[in-house]
Design a protein around this motif. Structure first.
Motif, PDB file in Angstrom:
ATOM      1  N   TRP A  27       0.591  -1.277  -0.028  1.00  0.00           N
ATOM      2  CA  TRP A  27       0.075   0.138   0.001  1.00  0.00           C
ATOM      3  C   TRP A  27       0.740   1.232  -0.106  1.00  0.00           C
ATOM      4  N   ALA A  28       1.819   1.257   0.969  1.00  0.00           N
ATOM      5  CA  ALA A  28       2.689   2.512   1.116  1.00  0.00           C
ATOM      6  C   ALA A  28       3.659   2.841  -0.201  1.00  0.00           C
ATOM      7  N   VAL A  29       3.994   1.736  -0.934  1.00  0.00           N
ATOM      8  CA  VAL A  29       4.682   2.075  -2.209  1.00  0.00           C
ATOM      9  C   VAL A  29       3.708   2.263  -3.330  1.00  0.00           C
ATOM     10  N   ALA A  30       2.814   1.519  -3.396  1.00  0.00           N
ATOM     11  CA  ALA A  30       1.705   2.040  -4.564  1.00  0.00           C
ATOM     12  C   ALA A  30       0.931   2.984  -4.520  1.00  0.00           C
ATOM     13  N   TYR A  31       0.645   3.564  -3.397  1.00  0.00           N
ATOM     14  CA  TYR A  31      -0.157   4.628  -3.113  1.00  0.00           C
ATOM     15  C   TYR A  31       0.430   5.784  -2.160  1.00  0.00           C
ATOM     16  N   PRO A  32       1.445   6.248  -2.341  1.00  0.00           N
ATOM     17  CA  PRO A  32       2.274   7.049  -1.115  1.00  0.00           C
ATOM     18  C   PRO A  32       1.632   8.141  -0.829  1.00  0.00           C
ATOM     19  N   GLU A  33       0.567   8.754  -1.587  1.00  0.00           N
ATOM     20  CA  GLU A  33      -0.051   9.945  -1.275  1.00  0.00           C
ATOM     21  C   GLU A  33      -1.329   9.772  -0.398  1.00  0.00           C
ATOM     22  N   THR A  34      -1.605   8.360  -0.425  1.00  0.00           N
ATOM     23  CA  THR A  34      -2.868   7.883   0.257  1.00  0.00           C
ATOM     24  C   THR A  34      -2.775   7.607   1.747  1.00  0.00           C
ATOM     25  N   VAL A  35      -1.408   6.903   1.790  1.00  0.00           N
ATOM     26  CA  VAL A  35      -1.024   6.322   3.025  1.00  0.00           C
ATOM     27  C   VAL A  35      -0.430   6.955   4.074  1.00  0.00           C
ATOM     28  N   GLU A  36      -1.016   7.450   5.150  1.00  0.00           N
ATOM     29  CA  GLU A  36      -0.216   8.287   6.260  1.00  0.00           C
ATOM     30  C   GLU A  36       0.623   7.564   7.025  1.00  0.00           C
TER      31      GLU A  36
END
Lengths: 339, 339
Positions: B141-150
């Protein structure tokens, strides 16, 4: 003459096992290196490991090594069940194959003791040493024959098989016997699917996480992980007989010096009774004989030292393949022999 | 309504997987806990582990816990292949059972991202956290969606499956598939011999040597080691479908955040790109996700902290059964959520 035939046999006659069965015409296959001196004071016993044969211990023996045949008379007895000594694969009916009886570490060592005393007239052993189940036999020698054994160097093994180690063995046994071709031991040809499954399970246990992380197998001549799993591990077990493996596995799972006659299951008491100078060498990253278990053993032996092999090879630190580990073990044995 | 039916489904339509196959009418089963707040800032994703179902994560959720449903809106998506989301066991021909396609961590997370954005309109996640393969999905998640995951708190897992971990998985796969009843996935009834063998192999890996040495299983209500192997482990896997297990195993073996689109296999680059506040919790005695591997991962994430769970439970420190480990993990998540 190939190495498969280059050994002697001690015909032990009918041997009553701890479990109550009788091994009729039991045969102990062994090989010796060097010469027994006049006062018979230079003998060393170096028992085999799980599925190992006498030639698999030869890395320990040689000029300039601790086990130098110019100095010592080295006896390598093959464990019962290894295919050379009496085993499921070479025993005639009715005790053949799936009906081969359970054999303990004590059964093995008692037979080795007869070889040593009856055939060679040896009353003292300078050393007993071995890897893995060879370590288990070293402890067993020291407990069963405290007046005979002057020193032991058990490496990557244990005096009592730990619960986790038993579980590891349950896993490889389950993998082997999941193959219907095994047929409770009454197979016509080897259950190769089961042997290969056992090999793949074993692969994760034999070497440490760090060994794989560093891809050490590529330095051993394997071109990829899969090549290592097939070329080393599957090849290793395809060369064995399934019933033989299960016999030795039972021995291993039930290893406990407390089961030596006279100790009534009291492992600590058995360890307390050891008179041999003891140097215990666990592998620092051994996954089924972890150093902390051997620390426990060392605490209960009067004259014991624990020295961890600083290796990433896990259990296979004691296999004789990694030069650094070979040197560490050899140096340790030399040091103890000099005491 | 039993827990087996108490969940929602996100019907994703036709989903093209990284491997090229199309999952037609793909279904993502999930359950939510708590309420999404007005500005949609309180969402947490907590993916499932190898063969786990959403209810297996419920130990993390509750009043006073870090994942408090009074404060957070917690989404637990079931992994593809777990039997609730699209899986070999519930897919109609021709992609059923032995023909189910390979699924990656990225495939899973891309589908979860659609659930989060399309169904709920969420643009930011306060946290993604999970155990084992749930940890792998957290990294993904953190790699694929860096702007989404806090924030992420991966525990007892990894960002890239290590070589040794792959070997461990080869072993359990070999044990399962050694059963001829498996029949390359075209079984009529479950290959129970293989499932039981897999369970016995897994038993040695799931918990640490120290767990077994201390016989912790007796404190869990098992009357003996064998009772633990049958009652816990065999029961665990007999409750699963063999093809489902093999699908998730492939996902696990091929885990690597470097395979996220855009990173071209470069794991380090992928880790470097993570923007989430990261707290990594390896189990101190985890045998297949050892702390040293996670140390490597932590070194490559800009804003990461590594905190080892001081537990003898091995991998199962993250299973939610041992109160001390539950507290340690929960405290760590609370701390990160407060940052």
């Amino acid at each position: 003459m190939g190495r498969e035939n280059d050994y002697e046999v001690f015909a032990a006659g009918d041997v009553v096992l701890q479990g109550g069965a009788t091994l009729r015409d039991a045969r102990l296959a062994y090989k010796t290196y060097g010469r027994l001196n006049a006062d018979k004071s230079n003998a060393i016993v170096c028992p085999t490991w799980y599925s190992g044969r006498h030639w698999d211990n030869e890395w320990m023996i040689g000029e300039g090594m601790a086990l130098d045949p110019d100095t010592y008379f080295i006896i390598v007895p093959n464990m019962l069940g290894n295919g050379l000594s009496t085993s499921p694969s070479n025993t005639p009916p009715p005790y053949d194959r799936g009906r081969f009886p359970n054999v303990t570490f004590y059964d093995n060592v008692a037979l080795q003791h007869r070889l040593v005393t009856e055939r060679f007239g040896i009353e003292r052993l300078a050393l007993v040493t071995g890897w893995s189940m060879g370590a288990g036999q070293s402890y067993q020698w020291a407990v069963a024959y405290p007046e005979t054994v002057e020193r032991i160097v058990p490496f990557c093994g244990s005096s009592v098989t730990s619960v986790h180690n038993k579980v590891f063995l349950e896993g490889i046994k389950a993998a082997l016997t999941a193959d219907a071709a095994w047929n409770n031991g009454w197979y016509a040809t080897q259950p190769t699917t089961g042997l290969r499954a056992m090999a793949r399970v074993y692969a994760g246990w034999g070497f440490s996480q760090a060994f794989y992380w560093n891809q050490e197998y590529t330095r051993l001549g394997f071109s990829s992980l899969e090549d290592f799993l097939v070329g080393f591990w599957e090849g290793f077990f395809l060369d064995r007989d399934a019933n033989n493996l299960l016999t030795m596995l039972w021995t291993w799972q039930n290893g406990d010096v407390g089961r030596t006659p006279g100790f009534n299951g009291d492992t600590v008491h058995a360890l307390n009774s050891i008179k041999a100078k003891t140097l215990i060498l666990p592998g620092g990253k051994d996954l089924y004989f972890p150093p902390e278990d051997e620390k426990w053993t060392a605490e209960h032996i009067p004259n014991a030292e624990l020295r961890v092999i600083p290796s990433t090879w896990g259990h296979f630190a004691g296999h004789g393949t990694n030069p650094e580990d070979v040197r560490f073990i050899d140096d340790a044995i030399k040091e103890l022999l000099a005491r």
